[in-house]
Design a protein around this motif. Structure first.
Motif, PDB file in Angstrom:
ATOM      1  N   GLU A 154       0.838  -1.191   0.000  1.00  0.00           N
ATOM      2  CA  GLU A 154       0.000   0.000   0.000  1.00  0.00           C
ATOM      3  C   GLU A 154       0.877   1.245   0.000  1.00  0.00           C
ATOM      4  O   GLU A 154       1.884   1.327   0.717  1.00  0.00           O
ATOM      5  CB  GLU A 154      -0.898   0.001   1.236  1.00  0.00           C
ATOM      6  CG  GLU A 154      -1.899   1.140   1.266  1.00  0.00           C
ATOM      7  CD  GLU A 154      -2.813   1.063   2.478  1.00  0.00           C
ATOM      8  OE1 GLU A 154      -3.591   2.009   2.689  1.00  0.00           O
ATOM      9  OE2 GLU A 154      -2.725   0.055   3.217  1.00  0.00           O
ATOM     10  N   GLY A 155       0.504   2.201  -0.823  1.00  0.00           N
ATOM     11  CA  GLY A 155       1.278   3.427  -0.937  1.00  0.00           C
ATOM     12  C   GLY A 155       2.370   3.370  -1.986  1.00  0.00           C
ATOM     13  O   GLY A 155       3.083   4.356  -2.204  1.00  0.00           O
ATOM     14  N   VAL A 156       2.550   2.216  -2.640  1.00  0.00           N
ATOM     15  CA  VAL A 156       3.557   2.051  -3.694  1.00  0.00           C
ATOM     16  C   VAL A 156       2.852   2.019  -5.037  1.00  0.00           C
ATOM     17  O   VAL A 156       1.929   1.215  -5.247  1.00  0.00           O
ATOM     18  CB  VAL A 156       4.373   0.759  -3.494  1.00  0.00           C
ATOM     19  CG1 VAL A 156       5.344   0.554  -4.655  1.00  0.00           C
ATOM     20  CG2 VAL A 156       5.125   0.812  -2.173  1.00  0.00           C
ATOM     21  N   ALA A 157       3.269   2.893  -5.960  1.00  0.00           N
ATOM     22  CA  ALA A 157       2.680   2.943  -7.297  1.00  0.00           C
ATOM     23  C   ALA A 157       3.395   1.934  -8.195  1.00  0.00           C
ATOM     24  O   ALA A 157       4.621   1.951  -8.307  1.00  0.00           O
ATOM     25  CB  ALA A 157       2.801   4.341  -7.890  1.00  0.00           C
ATOM     26  N   MET A 158       2.628   1.060  -8.801  1.00  0.00           N
ATOM     27  CA  MET A 158       3.192   0.050  -9.708  1.00  0.00           C
ATOM     28  C   MET A 158       3.367   0.676 -11.085  1.00  0.00           C
ATOM     29  O   MET A 158       2.432   0.770 -11.873  1.00  0.00           O
ATOM     30  CB  MET A 158       2.273  -1.170  -9.786  1.00  0.00           C
ATOM     31  CG  MET A 158       2.833  -2.321 -10.599  1.00  0.00           C
ATOM     32  SD  MET A 158       1.709  -3.752 -10.574  1.00  0.00           S
ATOM     33  CE  MET A 158       2.620  -4.882 -11.629  1.00  0.00           C
ATOM     34  N   MET A 159       4.590   1.133 -11.398  1.00  0.00           N
ATOM     35  CA  MET A 159       4.897   1.792 -12.670  1.00  0.00           C
ATOM     36  C   MET A 159       6.190   1.185 -13.202  1.00  0.00           C
ATOM     37  O   MET A 159       7.290   1.593 -12.810  1.00  0.00           O
ATOM     38  CB  MET A 159       5.020   3.310 -12.491  1.00  0.00           C
ATOM     39  CG  MET A 159       3.765   3.955 -11.907  1.00  0.00           C
ATOM     40  SD  MET A 159       3.941   5.709 -11.566  1.00  0.00           S
ATOM     41  CE  MET A 159       4.040   6.362 -13.232  1.00  0.00           C
TER      42      MET A 159
END
Length: 267
Positions: free
Chosen positions: A147-152
């Protein structure tokens, strides 16, 4: 040693090298022609390969390019690899044309279907990875993103990752060919492989554990097909061994087949 005898020994080597150069040039031309035809669609090809990951990206998230030239070089590299994969039938045909004159009739009867099946198995492994393994794998990765981590995902790293998996699954699906060759050449016999079946099954699951995400379902998706393919190679090898007497009879024939002349004898 006389000059004539030296020339007699050098000519076959020169003829082999000339023939090999011709075959390599044809392979290179085939790859370049396919690449030239596909390069215009390089962006679409990358979008197609990235589709399994993009389907699981969070809403509003996109893939990124961290390198200055990545938007151009990454699709370029992918297109070159696609051209290489698609030209495999041509490459294998050139390899076959180079070695075929030195084979006996019974060896040709086995080698031709072996080459054809290896092509379809390699493509089958890649298709299995794309349509079955990738959706499960990327779905798992997306579900465990903290949570809080953008998967890019970076497009270059993604390409390296999927190319490795494409190659790994393509090679893994060659297990029937490898098993058949081990039996046919005589390195191991059928009974030895049958007794080694428990170790083969464990090895398949170990490979599945290394190449797939850490969940049992994904590991089984690679391990079980590998085991089935091993059994298929075992069955084919057993069938060929039953006809070994016939093959030996052809090989021991005192009259050489016209197709058995080595490349050096060609005009």
């Amino acid at each position: 040693m006389s000059k004539t005898s030296i020339d007699d020994q050098e000519m076959p080597l020169i003829a082999h090298l000339t023939e090999l150069r011709k075959r390599l040039l044809r392979c290179t031309v085939a790859i370049l022609l396919l690449f030239a035809g596909l390069f215009y669609f390089s962006q679409q090809i990358y979008a197609l390969v990235a589709a399994p990951l993009r389907a699981y990206l969070p809403e509003g998230a996109t893939m990124i390019a961290t390198g200055v030239a990545s938007p151009f070089l990454t699709p370029f590299k992918l297109t070159m690899m696609v051209a290489l994969f698609l030209s495999m039938p041509v490459i294998l045909h050139q390899i076959w044309s180079f070695i075929a004159p030195g084979l006996y009739k019974h060896e040709k009867r086995v080698a031709v279907p072996l080459l054809i099946s290896s092509i379809f198995l390699f493509y089958g492994g890649m298709a299995f990875a794309y349509f079955v393994v990738f959706p499960i794998m990327f779905g798992f990765f997306a579900s465990v993103t903290p949570e809080g981590v953008a998967m890019m995902t970076d497009i270059g790293q993604y390409l390296d990752f999927v190319l490795t998996l494409f190659f790994a699954f393509g090679v893994a699906f060659e297990i029937p060919v490898a098993t058949f060759l081990l039996i046919w050449v005589g390195i191991v016999d059928v009974e030895t492989l049958r007794k080694s079946r428990p170790y083969v099954v464990v090895g398949c699951f170990v490979i599945g554990m290394v190449l797939t995400p850490p969940d049992v379902f994904s590991q089984a998706l690679l391990a079980i097909p590998m085991w089935i393919l091993f059994e298929a190679g075992l069955i084919c090898g057993s069938m060929v061994k039953k006809r070994e007497g016939e093959f030996r009879g052809d090989a021991d024939s005192s009259e050489p087949h016209p197709g058995d002349q080595p490349p050096a004898s060609r005009p």
